[in-house]
Design a protein around this motif. Structure first.
Motif, PDB file in Angstrom:
ATOM      1  N   ARG A 130      -4.537  39.211 -13.982  1.00  0.00           N
ATOM      2  CA  ARG A 130      -4.456  39.602 -12.567  1.00  0.00           C
ATOM      3  C   ARG A 130      -2.978  39.721 -12.187  1.00  0.00           C
ATOM      4  O   ARG A 130      -2.261  38.715 -12.124  1.00  0.00           O
ATOM      5  CB  ARG A 130      -5.191  38.592 -11.670  1.00  0.00           C
ATOM      6  N   ARG A 189      -3.028  33.307  -3.515  1.00  0.00           N
ATOM      7  CA  ARG A 189      -4.219  32.470  -3.762  1.00  0.00           C
ATOM      8  C   ARG A 189      -5.506  33.278  -3.628  1.00  0.00           C
ATOM      9  O   ARG A 189      -6.425  33.146  -4.451  1.00  0.00           O
ATOM     10  CB  ARG A 189      -4.225  31.292  -2.781  1.00  0.00           C
ATOM     11  N   LYS A 190      -5.581  34.095  -2.583  1.00  0.00           N
ATOM     12  CA  LYS A 190      -6.790  34.885  -2.327  1.00  0.00           C
ATOM     13  C   LYS A 190      -7.133  35.771  -3.513  1.00  0.00           C
ATOM     14  O   LYS A 190      -8.307  35.864  -3.919  1.00  0.00           O
ATOM     15  CB  LYS A 190      -6.591  35.740  -1.073  1.00  0.00           C
ATOM     16  N   TYR A 191      -6.121  36.432  -4.078  1.00  0.00           N
ATOM     17  CA  TYR A 191      -6.361  37.370  -5.171  1.00  0.00           C
ATOM     18  C   TYR A 191      -6.178  36.733  -6.545  1.00  0.00           C
ATOM     19  O   TYR A 191      -6.241  37.435  -7.557  1.00  0.00           O
ATOM     20  CB  TYR A 191      -5.443  38.580  -5.030  1.00  0.00           C
ATOM     21  N   GLN A 192      -5.937  35.439  -6.570  1.00  0.00           N
ATOM     22  CA  GLN A 192      -5.815  34.703  -7.832  1.00  0.00           C
ATOM     23  C   GLN A 192      -4.801  35.371  -8.773  1.00  0.00           C
ATOM     24  O   GLN A 192      -5.065  35.575  -9.960  1.00  0.00           O
ATOM     25  CB  GLN A 192      -7.180  34.581  -8.514  1.00  0.00           C
ATOM     26  N   GLN A 194      -1.853  36.060 -11.234  1.00  0.00           N
ATOM     27  CA  GLN A 194      -1.312  35.312 -12.371  1.00  0.00           C
ATOM     28  C   GLN A 194       0.103  35.738 -12.744  1.00  0.00           C
ATOM     29  O   GLN A 194       0.789  35.015 -13.463  1.00  0.00           O
ATOM     30  CB  GLN A 194      -2.230  35.492 -13.585  1.00  0.00           C
ATOM     31  N   LEU A 216       3.718  28.096  -6.650  1.00  0.00           N
ATOM     32  CA  LEU A 216       2.430  28.164  -7.327  1.00  0.00           C
ATOM     33  C   LEU A 216       2.554  28.283  -8.846  1.00  0.00           C
ATOM     34  O   LEU A 216       1.541  28.368  -9.541  1.00  0.00           O
ATOM     35  CB  LEU A 216       1.626  29.344  -6.781  1.00  0.00           C
ATOM     36  N   ILE A 218       3.795  30.803 -10.606  1.00  0.00           N
ATOM     37  CA  ILE A 218       3.431  32.140 -11.068  1.00  0.00           C
ATOM     38  C   ILE A 218       4.672  32.834 -11.635  1.00  0.00           C
ATOM     39  O   ILE A 218       5.710  32.892 -10.963  1.00  0.00           O
ATOM     40  CB  ILE A 218       2.844  32.964  -9.909  1.00  0.00           C
TER      41      ILE A 218
END
Length: 255
Positions: A130, A189-192, A194, A216, A218
């Motif tokens: 993602r 966070r919503k779309y996860q 990566q 986070l 990322i």
């Protein structure tokens, strides 16, 4: 009146034009490449479209009796910046590059630094499924090519205008910054997400995504800026206006 051509397309260019418009002795022309269908509102005369390379820009400067060229384009817009540096030599006029400081890696940042968007697409780890693309809508071909080998990867892309290329397995957000830290945290966070693909634009308008990614954990695939040509540079609108005031006083009443 002294005529100033601003090579624009950025928020800094919009703010600079608004500031210069308050100076009675200055006439400004803002030049936009025309890539954004709904550009920010600009004060003063606006020119849309390319010049035809460095020679075309040099001719425009001469034919329109431009006194100063200020390059306030995106820090990663290497070709127009190079064209500007070449053109002012032919036109023999003062030239300034408004270049906001680039982002610097700090503790907690996980950056994969690359030289181009094409390299960024190749640098996405195979384990990442993602990806959030924030490097612009006009350079999506490398991700389209990558999707042929990694069809499982899902892409989220954010831009002001719809992209010309439609990526399979993707979603597009049509939004204009600035974005708050809370907005960026929520989005990631919503779309996860990566991994993020970003150009090293610098400035505050989109830095929140860098902070949110840091928090986070990322990784960011960071496209570095192209090499800048030699010449005078400023890092703020205030410094740009000071430069122009100094140059104007030196020129006096004569060109």
């Amino acid at each position: 009146m002294k005529k100033v051509l601003i090579l624009g397309g950025t928020g800094d260019a919009v703010k600079l034009a608004a500031k210069l418009a308050t100076i009675p002795e200055i006439a400004i022309i803002s030049s936009l490449a025309g890539r954004t269908k709904k550009p920010s509102a600009l004060v003063g005369e606006v020119r849309i479209g390319g010049f035809g390379g460095a020679d075309g820009l040099a001719n425009f400067l001469k034919e329109n009796a431009i006194d100063f060229l200020i390059d306030a384009t995106h820090p990663c817009a290497g070709q127009i910046t190079m064209n500007g540096a070449i053109a002012v030599k032919a036109a023999n006029i003062p030239h300034l590059m408004l270049v906001r400081p680039q982002w610097e890696r700090v503790s907690g940042d996980n950056w994969i630094e690359v030289e181009s968007v094409a390299a960024a697409a190749q640098a996405i780890p195979a384990s990442i499924n993602r990806v959030f693309i924030t490097s612009g809508r006009q350079q999506l071909e490398p991700f389209l090519q990558r999707s042929q080998f990694h069809p499982e990867t899902w892409y989220l892309m954010r831009s002001i205008d719809p992209p010309d290329i439609e990526l399979p397995n993707s979603e597009v957000l049509l939004e204009r910054g600035p974005f708050s830290l809370e907005q960026e945290r929520h989005l990631l966070r919503k779309y996860q997400i990566q991994a993020i693909v970003s150009k090293n634009s610098g400035g505050d308008a989109t830095y929140a995504k860098i902070i949110a990614a840091r928090e986070l954990g990322i990784p960011i695939i960071m496209v570095q800026r192209p090499v800048m040509p030699e010449g005078e540079k400023a890092t703020s609108i205030e410094a740009t206006i000071s430069w122009l005031n100094l140059k104007t006083s030196k020129l006096g009443g004569a060109k």
